[in-house]
Design a protein around this motif. Structure first.
Motif, PDB file in Angstrom:
ATOM      1  N   MET A   1     111.381  55.643  26.815  1.00 61.56           N
ATOM      2  CA  MET A   1     112.125  54.769  27.730  1.00 61.56           C
ATOM      3  C   MET A   1     112.912  55.607  28.718  1.00 61.56           C
ATOM      4  N   ILE A   2     112.767  55.304  30.025  1.00 66.93           N
ATOM      5  CA  ILE A   2     113.537  55.998  31.057  1.00 66.93           C
ATOM      6  C   ILE A   2     114.618  55.069  31.564  1.00 66.93           C
ATOM      7  N   ILE A   3     115.862  55.514  31.493  1.00 67.98           N
ATOM      8  CA  ILE A   3     116.992  54.752  32.028  1.00 67.98           C
ATOM      9  C   ILE A   3     117.303  55.294  33.418  1.00 67.98           C
ATOM     10  N   GLY A   4     117.434  54.392  34.386  1.00 65.79           N
ATOM     11  CA  GLY A   4     117.722  54.819  35.739  1.00 65.79           C
ATOM     12  C   GLY A   4     116.568  55.608  36.347  1.00 65.79           C
ATOM     13  N   ARG A   5     116.912  56.555  37.215  1.00 68.95           N
ATOM     14  CA  ARG A   5     115.954  57.482  37.836  1.00 68.95           C
ATOM     15  C   ARG A   5     114.873  56.768  38.664  1.00 68.95           C
ATOM     16  N   LYS A   6     115.140  55.555  39.159  1.00 74.16           N
ATOM     17  CA  LYS A   6     114.131  54.809  39.898  1.00 74.16           C
ATOM     18  C   LYS A   6     113.705  55.537  41.173  1.00 74.16           C
ATOM     19  N   GLU A   7     114.678  56.049  41.912  1.00 78.02           N
ATOM     20  CA  GLU A   7     114.358  56.742  43.156  1.00 78.02           C
ATOM     21  C   GLU A   7     113.561  58.013  42.874  1.00 78.02           C
ATOM     22  N   GLU A   8     113.956  58.749  41.827  1.00 75.42           N
ATOM     23  CA  GLU A   8     113.263  59.990  41.489  1.00 75.42           C
ATOM     24  C   GLU A   8     111.818  59.705  41.059  1.00 75.42           C
TER      25      GLU A   8
ATOM     26  N   TYR B   1     112.423  65.616  30.657  1.00 77.91           N
ATOM     27  CA  TYR B   1     112.108  64.287  30.124  1.00 77.91           C
ATOM     28  C   TYR B   1     111.585  63.377  31.230  1.00 77.91           C
ATOM     29  N   LEU B   2     112.217  63.435  32.396  1.00 75.43           N
ATOM     30  CA  LEU B   2     111.802  62.604  33.531  1.00 75.43           C
ATOM     31  C   LEU B   2     110.369  62.893  33.933  1.00 75.43           C
ATOM     32  N   VAL B   3     110.038  64.170  34.092  1.00 71.67           N
ATOM     33  CA  VAL B   3     108.694  64.541  34.533  1.00 71.67           C
ATOM     34  C   VAL B   3     107.658  64.150  33.488  1.00 71.67           C
ATOM     35  N   ARG B   4     107.939  64.441  32.225  1.00 65.18           N
ATOM     36  CA  ARG B   4     106.961  64.157  31.169  1.00 65.18           C
ATOM     37  C   ARG B   4     106.761  62.662  30.956  1.00 65.18           C
ATOM     38  N   GLN B   5     107.829  61.897  31.066  1.00 64.72           N
ATOM     39  CA  GLN B   5     107.695  60.454  30.888  1.00 64.72           C
ATOM     40  C   GLN B   5     106.982  59.811  32.073  1.00 64.72           C
TER      41      GLN B   5
ATOM     42  N   ILE C   1     118.463  66.173  40.160  1.00 64.90           N
ATOM     43  CA  ILE C   1     118.722  65.173  39.134  1.00 64.90           C
ATOM     44  C   ILE C   1     120.211  65.153  38.826  1.00 64.90           C
ATOM     45  N   GLN C   2     120.836  64.031  39.139  1.00 64.06           N
ATOM     46  CA  GLN C   2     122.270  63.884  38.956  1.00 64.06           C
ATOM     47  C   GLN C   2     122.590  63.358  37.558  1.00 64.06           C
ATOM     48  N   GLN C   3     123.850  63.430  37.205  1.00 69.71           N
ATOM     49  CA  GLN C   3     124.304  62.820  35.968  1.00 69.71           C
ATOM     50  C   GLN C   3     124.185  61.296  36.071  1.00 69.71           C
ATOM     51  N   PHE C   4     124.169  60.639  34.917  1.00 67.18           N
ATOM     52  CA  PHE C   4     124.149  59.186  34.886  1.00 67.18           C
ATOM     53  C   PHE C   4     125.457  58.619  35.439  1.00 67.18           C
ATOM     54  N   SER C   5     125.377  57.411  35.959  1.00 63.61           N
ATOM     55  CA  SER C   5     126.568  56.654  36.328  1.00 63.61           C
ATOM     56  C   SER C   5     127.128  55.988  35.080  1.00 63.61           C
ATOM     57  N   LEU C   6     128.292  55.361  35.207  1.00 65.04           N
ATOM     58  CA  LEU C   6     128.863  54.610  34.086  1.00 65.04           C
ATOM     59  C   LEU C   6     127.915  53.501  33.626  1.00 65.04           C
ATOM     60  N   ALA C   7     127.288  52.811  34.575  1.00 66.51           N
ATOM     61  CA  ALA C   7     126.375  51.722  34.223  1.00 66.51           C
ATOM     62  C   ALA C   7     125.181  52.239  33.430  1.00 66.51           C
ATOM     63  N   GLU C   8     124.667  53.403  33.826  1.00 64.56           N
ATOM     64  CA  GLU C   8     123.521  53.979  33.116  1.00 64.56           C
ATOM     65  C   GLU C   8     123.922  54.482  31.735  1.00 64.56           C
ATOM     66  N   CYS C   9     125.132  55.040  31.619  1.00 66.40           N
ATOM     67  CA  CYS C   9     125.623  55.453  30.302  1.00 66.40           C
ATOM     68  C   CYS C   9     125.814  54.239  29.397  1.00 66.40           C
ATOM     69  N   GLU C  10     126.271  53.140  29.967  1.00 70.57           N
ATOM     70  CA  GLU C  10     126.421  51.914  29.188  1.00 70.57           C
ATOM     71  C   GLU C  10     125.053  51.426  28.702  1.00 70.57           C
ATOM     72  N   GLU C  11     124.044  51.495  29.561  1.00 70.50           N
ATOM     73  CA  GLU C  11     122.692  51.080  29.166  1.00 70.50           C
ATOM     74  C   GLU C  11     122.163  51.974  28.051  1.00 70.50           C
ATOM     75  N   LEU C  12     122.402  53.277  28.167  1.00 71.54           N
ATOM     76  CA  LEU C  12     121.959  54.204  27.129  1.00 71.54           C
ATOM     77  C   LEU C  12     122.691  53.953  25.816  1.00 71.54           C
ATOM     78  N   ALA C  13     123.997  53.705  25.912  1.00 62.94           N
ATOM     79  CA  ALA C  13     124.790  53.433  24.713  1.00 62.94           C
ATOM     80  C   ALA C  13     124.289  52.177  23.996  1.00 62.94           C
ATOM     81  N   GLN C  14     123.974  51.146  24.753  1.00 60.67           N
ATOM     82  CA  GLN C  14     123.456  49.911  24.163  1.00 60.67           C
ATOM     83  C   GLN C  14     122.096  50.142  23.519  1.00 60.67           C
ATOM     84  N   TYR C  15     121.267  50.947  24.165  1.00 56.09           N
ATOM     85  CA  TYR C  15     119.946  51.275  23.614  1.00 56.09           C
ATOM     86  C   TYR C  15     120.081  51.995  22.276  1.00 56.09           C
ATOM     87  N   GLN C  16     121.152  52.806  22.138  1.00 57.35           N
ATOM     88  CA  GLN C  16     121.380  53.553  20.904  1.00 57.35           C
ATOM     89  C   GLN C  16     122.115  52.740  19.839  1.00 57.35           C
ATOM     90  N   GLY C  17     122.510  51.520  20.203  1.00 59.80           N
ATOM     91  CA  GLY C  17     123.195  50.674  19.245  1.00 59.80           C
ATOM     92  C   GLY C  17     124.692  50.884  19.182  1.00 59.80           C
TER      93      GLY C  17
END
Length: 473
Positions: A1-8, A36-40, A171-187
């Protein structure tokens, strides 16, 4: 699963679908998910991929490269290369025999392949200029944690690789929204105060967030990962800088000098405090640190470069110097005990400012000015006979002739405006008016972590943004 990175991902796919051979450089600080981005994105569609080995001899590197060629389709009767020119000729042979319509070549950790006296760069130049670029079916992707190497040996190359990269993906760091999405994905619990607290420590580095234990609170995770003697990320600081910069000692001197000054330092001050020669090498160090996102630079209003301020903005580095470096004999409740101490409160204010600086786009959206062109920067001026000196950490100069001065305040229980704080804001407005065109209207904005407590001063600042709004996508 790739979170964010749509433009990349769009850029990678555009390079893949091109009718020409393309040279893509993927770069950014360590742990942000470049590989991870390139391989996914391309899954199993690689014609050849290789990851450079760290701190090995050139002979060992060539042997590993050759073994990878053999395992990915090179005939067994090929002779092992003794030079990188020979190694790339073997890669050419592998590509020629590939049935793939689009030949995707992924060279990860490319800087680690450039051993001393290996002549790797000339051979790589010859491979691209003399062979690959003349075809129309190759997608060459390079990647590496040693960002300074890619910047200096590839982007600033004055030889055969000059201006050869067709796509640069920082490749930039995640935003707060992307970190929130990742946190939710991890439970993890979907608590935005917890996400903000984590971001103030770790920034938006996906690898750090992936290590969080859903069974623990954010405070417990921070203590376990970063502060305990055997914490998985306890030694992360030295590893980061050593992997990004070939000789990190002088870079660390700059970062350490800046860690002790909230408002930043001039180049002369960095040279003096860090005991570094004020020469071209220092210029290169500062440029590399800016490019990697560890520090930022902003100028005095009269644009004199010698008065430019350099400021440390990397969240994790700030956290390291404030807490990790001097943490010894840490128990299970060390971080919890630090909460609400004066040291912790001071750090919170500084860290929250850095989070806001990394979310200027979300601040514009919260103010309803996303569609208005604006320059976003910091500004400072020294005191003189006319006015005192002031520093504005975030200023939005809009094309509709409005300038927003952003004041950032961290207050877990809500921010209560005081007479002194209001006076400080008004002073900044008055001083700034001396330096902007008369038609510009200056409007202060209060950015708080948990809203504003209404009192007799609160209505004097008409516009406000909360940390909740920093979570805008």
């Amino acid at each position: 699963m790739i979170i964010g990175r749509k433009e990349e991902i769009e850029q990678l796919n555009r390079a893949h679908d091109s009718e020409n051979s393309e040279f893509v450089a993927v770069y950014g600080r360590r742990r942000v998910g470049k590989t991870y981005l390139v391989r996914q994105t391309f899954c199993e569609r690689f014609t050849f991929q290789y990851t450079g080995a760290l701190n090995v001899s050139n002979q060992d590197q060539l042997e590993e490269f050759y073994n990878s060629l053999l395992s990915q389709g090179l005939p067994d009767d090929s002779s092992a290369p003794k030079t990188w020119f020979q190694a790339f000729h073997l890669l050419e042979a592998l590509i020629e025999s590939s049935p793939h319509k689009r030949k995707i070549i992924f060279l990860d950790e490319l800087p680690w392949m450039d051993s001393p006296n290996s002549k790797f760069v000339p051979a790589f130049e010859h491979f691209w200029n003399g062979w690959a670029s003349a075809r129309n079916d190759i997608l060459l992707i390079i990647c590496g944690s040693a960002t300074s190497w890619i910047i200096n040996k590839i982007f600033r190359n004055k030889g055969g690789l000059y201006n050869r990269v067709t796509y640069r993906l920082k490749i930039q760091q995640f935003s707060l929204a992307e970190c929130e999405e990742l946190a939710q994905y991890q439970g993890l619990p979907p608590n935005r105060n917890m996400i903000l607290e984590g971001y103030m420590v770790m920034g938006g580095v996906p690898y750090y967030w992936s290590k969080l234990d859903p069974a623990k609170s954010m405070a417990q995770n921070i203590n376990t990962l970063f502060l305990e003697e055997n914490g998985v990320l306890r030694d992360e600081f030295n590893f980061i800088y050593a992997s990004i910069f070939n000789k990190p000692e002088k870079y660390l001197k700059v970062v350490e000098a800046l860690s002790g000054k909230k408002s930043g330092l001039t180049r002369d001050e960095i040279s003096k405090k860090g005991k570094l020669d004020n020469n071209g090498q220092l210029s290169g160090i500062l440029e590399d640190l800016i490019e990697c996102g560890f520090i930022r630079k902003y100028c005095h209003t009269d644009k004199k470069i010698r008065d430019a301020i350099y400021q440390l903005v990397d969240c994790y580095t700030l956290f390291y110097y404030q807490f990790v470096r001097n943490a010894y004999n840490v128990d299970d409740e060390y971080w919890t005990k630090l909460l609400r101490t004066p040291t912790y409160n001071t750090w919170c204010g500084l860290a929250f400012e850095r989070v806001c600086l990394l979310h200027s786009r979300q601040i514009k959206a919260a103010l309803g000015i996303s569609g208005i062109m604006a320059n976003i920067f910091s500004w400072h001026v020294k005191g003189n006979d006319v006015h005192p000196g002031v520093q504005i950490d975030l200023l939005i100069d809009r094309s509709d002739n409005v300038i927003n001065i952003c004041e950032m305040k961290y207050a877990p229980n809500g921010y209560s405006m005081t007479a002194a704080a209001l006076e400080s804001i008004n002073k900044k407005v008055i001083v700034l008016q001396h330096y902007v065109h008369a038609r510009k209207f200056i409007s202060p904005v209060l950015i708080t972590s948990n809203g504003i407590i209404r009192n007799k001063y609160s209505d004097d600042i008409r516009q406000s943004v909360t940390a909740e709004q920093l979570f805008l996508p």
